[in-house]
Design a protein around this motif. Structure first.
Motif, mmCIF file in Angstrom:
data_model
loop_
_atom_site.group_PDB
_atom_site.id
_atom_site.type_symbol
_atom_site.label_atom_id
_atom_site.label_comp_id
_atom_site.label_asym_id
_atom_site.label_seq_id
_atom_site.Cartn_x
_atom_site.Cartn_y
_atom_site.Cartn_z
ATOM 1 N N UNK A 1 70.997 5.990 75.300
ATOM 2 C CA UNK A 1 70.418 5.912 74.158
ATOM 3 C C UNK A 1 71.855 7.276 73.928
ATOM 4 N N UNK A 2 72.942 7.554 74.524
ATOM 5 C CA UNK A 2 74.513 8.132 74.028
ATOM 6 C C UNK A 2 74.634 6.808 73.097
ATOM 7 N N UNK A 3 74.592 6.151 73.010
ATOM 8 C CA UNK A 3 75.418 4.715 72.718
ATOM 9 C C UNK A 3 75.222 4.736 70.775
ATOM 10 N N UNK A 4 74.127 5.129 71.000
ATOM 11 C CA UNK A 4 73.438 5.378 69.696
ATOM 12 C C UNK A 4 74.143 6.859 68.509
ATOM 13 N N UNK A 5 74.237 7.412 69.262
ATOM 14 C CA UNK A 5 74.234 8.510 68.793
ATOM 15 C C UNK A 5 75.255 8.609 67.705
ATOM 16 N N UNK A 6 76.919 7.886 68.117
ATOM 17 C CA UNK A 6 77.614 7.470 66.759
ATOM 18 C C UNK A 6 76.800 7.049 65.183
ATOM 19 N N UNK A 7 75.927 5.933 65.238
ATOM 20 C CA UNK A 7 75.688 5.466 64.099
ATOM 21 C C UNK A 7 74.375 6.193 63.868
ATOM 22 N N UNK A 8 74.375 6.692 64.507
ATOM 23 C CA UNK A 8 73.067 7.788 63.837
ATOM 24 C C UNK A 8 74.382 9.214 63.418
ATOM 25 N N UNK A 9 74.452 8.912 63.302
ATOM 26 C CA UNK A 9 75.393 10.259 62.733
ATOM 27 C C UNK A 9 76.038 9.647 61.731
ATOM 28 N N UNK A 10 76.333 8.313 61.686
ATOM 29 C CA UNK A 10 76.793 7.883 60.556
ATOM 30 C C UNK A 10 75.850 7.241 59.160
ATOM 31 N N UNK A 11 74.474 6.981 59.861
ATOM 32 C CA UNK A 11 73.469 6.596 59.128
ATOM 33 C C UNK A 11 72.651 7.941 58.573
ATOM 34 N N UNK A 12 73.450 9.479 59.094
ATOM 35 C CA UNK A 12 72.926 10.693 58.396
ATOM 36 C C UNK A 12 73.884 10.545 57.086
ATOM 37 N N UNK A 13 75.310 10.122 57.040
ATOM 38 C CA UNK A 13 76.251 10.370 56.166
ATOM 39 C C UNK A 13 75.592 9.293 55.282
ATOM 40 N N UNK A 14 75.718 8.202 55.625
ATOM 41 C CA UNK A 14 75.300 6.868 54.997
ATOM 42 C C UNK A 14 73.893 7.192 53.803
ATOM 43 N N UNK A 15 72.926 8.220 54.067
ATOM 44 C CA UNK A 15 71.658 9.115 53.847
ATOM 45 C C UNK A 15 72.355 9.692 52.592
ATOM 46 N N UNK A 16 73.109 10.564 52.715
ATOM 47 C CA UNK A 16 73.896 11.527 52.507
ATOM 48 C C UNK A 16 74.037 11.259 50.673
ATOM 49 N N UNK A 17 75.364 9.665 50.854
ATOM 50 C CA UNK A 17 75.556 8.916 49.972
ATOM 51 C C UNK A 17 74.866 9.277 48.919
ATOM 52 N N UNK A 18 75.777 9.087 47.767
ATOM 53 C CA UNK A 18 75.165 9.193 46.387
ATOM 54 C C UNK A 18 74.393 7.301 46.310
ATOM 55 N N UNK A 19 75.393 6.875 46.600
ATOM 56 C CA UNK A 19 75.102 5.475 46.648
ATOM 57 C C UNK A 19 73.214 5.221 46.839
ATOM 58 N N UNK A 20 72.518 5.317 48.080
ATOM 59 C CA UNK A 20 71.803 5.157 48.626
ATOM 60 C C UNK A 20 70.616 6.416 47.908
ATOM 61 N N UNK A 21 71.119 7.579 47.255
ATOM 62 C CA UNK A 21 70.135 8.149 46.290
ATOM 63 C C UNK A 21 69.710 7.472 45.178
ATOM 64 N N UNK A 22 70.953 6.909 44.996
ATOM 65 C CA UNK A 22 70.445 6.028 44.064
ATOM 66 C C UNK A 22 69.131 4.830 43.931
ATOM 67 N N UNK A 23 69.311 4.531 45.204
ATOM 68 C CA UNK A 23 68.738 2.759 45.283
ATOM 69 C C UNK A 23 67.029 3.925 45.851
ATOM 70 N N UNK A 24 66.512 4.859 46.484
ATOM 71 C CA UNK A 24 65.607 5.210 46.777
ATOM 72 C C UNK A 24 65.600 6.361 44.868
ATOM 73 N N UNK A 25 66.087 6.442 44.528
ATOM 74 C CA UNK A 25 65.525 7.171 43.247
ATOM 75 C C UNK A 25 65.143 5.819 42.085
ATOM 76 N N UNK A 26 65.536 4.459 42.017
ATOM 77 C CA UNK A 26 64.980 3.430 41.295
ATOM 78 C C UNK A 26 63.868 2.801 41.924
ATOM 79 N N UNK A 27 64.119 2.765 43.275
ATOM 80 C CA UNK A 27 62.398 2.139 44.017
ATOM 81 C C UNK A 27 61.021 3.551 44.498
ATOM 82 N N UNK A 28 61.536 4.730 43.593
ATOM 83 C CA UNK A 28 60.497 5.744 43.694
ATOM 84 C C UNK A 28 60.096 5.141 41.788
ATOM 85 N N UNK A 29 60.653 4.316 41.166
ATOM 86 C CA UNK A 29 60.333 4.761 39.536
ATOM 87 C C UNK A 29 59.123 3.732 39.044
#
Length: 121
Positions: free
Chosen positions: A93-121
């Motif tokens: 599980x400790x080996x997952x933590x860098x991936x988890x931190x990356x996923x949190x940064x990725x989630x906050x990126x404008x690129x992903x937010x744009x995808x979520x907005x498109x899906x909700x339409x």
């Protein structure tokens, strides 16, 4: 995959070599396996609590994955009846933590937010 004579290891899906990394990826790629490990990362859980944490995974699938993870040495059944990570499981599980931190940064990126907005339409 055919077993070699005298071999006691399980066949690994998608690999003729059975190398440790392939065996690990095979195990972790099974449905619900990563989620179970993730839910156990902070504290042991009973089977019922773990099932609830895993969005009501079926009891049969949960038990099969717990059996797989116990056999692999990542999860153990505690004296109080709850499932918890072994030292090896905590290591994993400790080996997952860098991936988890990356996923949190990725989630906050404008690129992903744009995808979520498109899906909700």
């Amino acid at each position: 995959m055919a077993k070699q004579a005298g071999s006691t290891t399980r066949g690994v899906r998608g690999s003729r070599t059975g190398r440790p990394i392939m065996a690990l990826l095979d195990l972790l790629g099974r449905r619900w396996t990563l989620r179970i490990l993730w839910e156990l990362r902070d504290a042991p859980l009973t089977s019922r609590s773990l099932r609830t944490a895993c969005d009501e995974v079926s009891p049969t699938v949960l038990q099969a994955r717990l059996d797989d993870l116990r056999e692999a040495g990542f999860v153990e059944l505690g004296e109080g009846g709850g499932y918890g990570l072994t030292p090896l499981g905590r290591d994993l599980c400790e080996t997952f933590m860098p991936l988890h931190r990356f996923a949190e940064r990725w989630k906050g990126s404008s690129r992903l937010r744009g995808r979520d907005e498109l899906r909700s339409r």
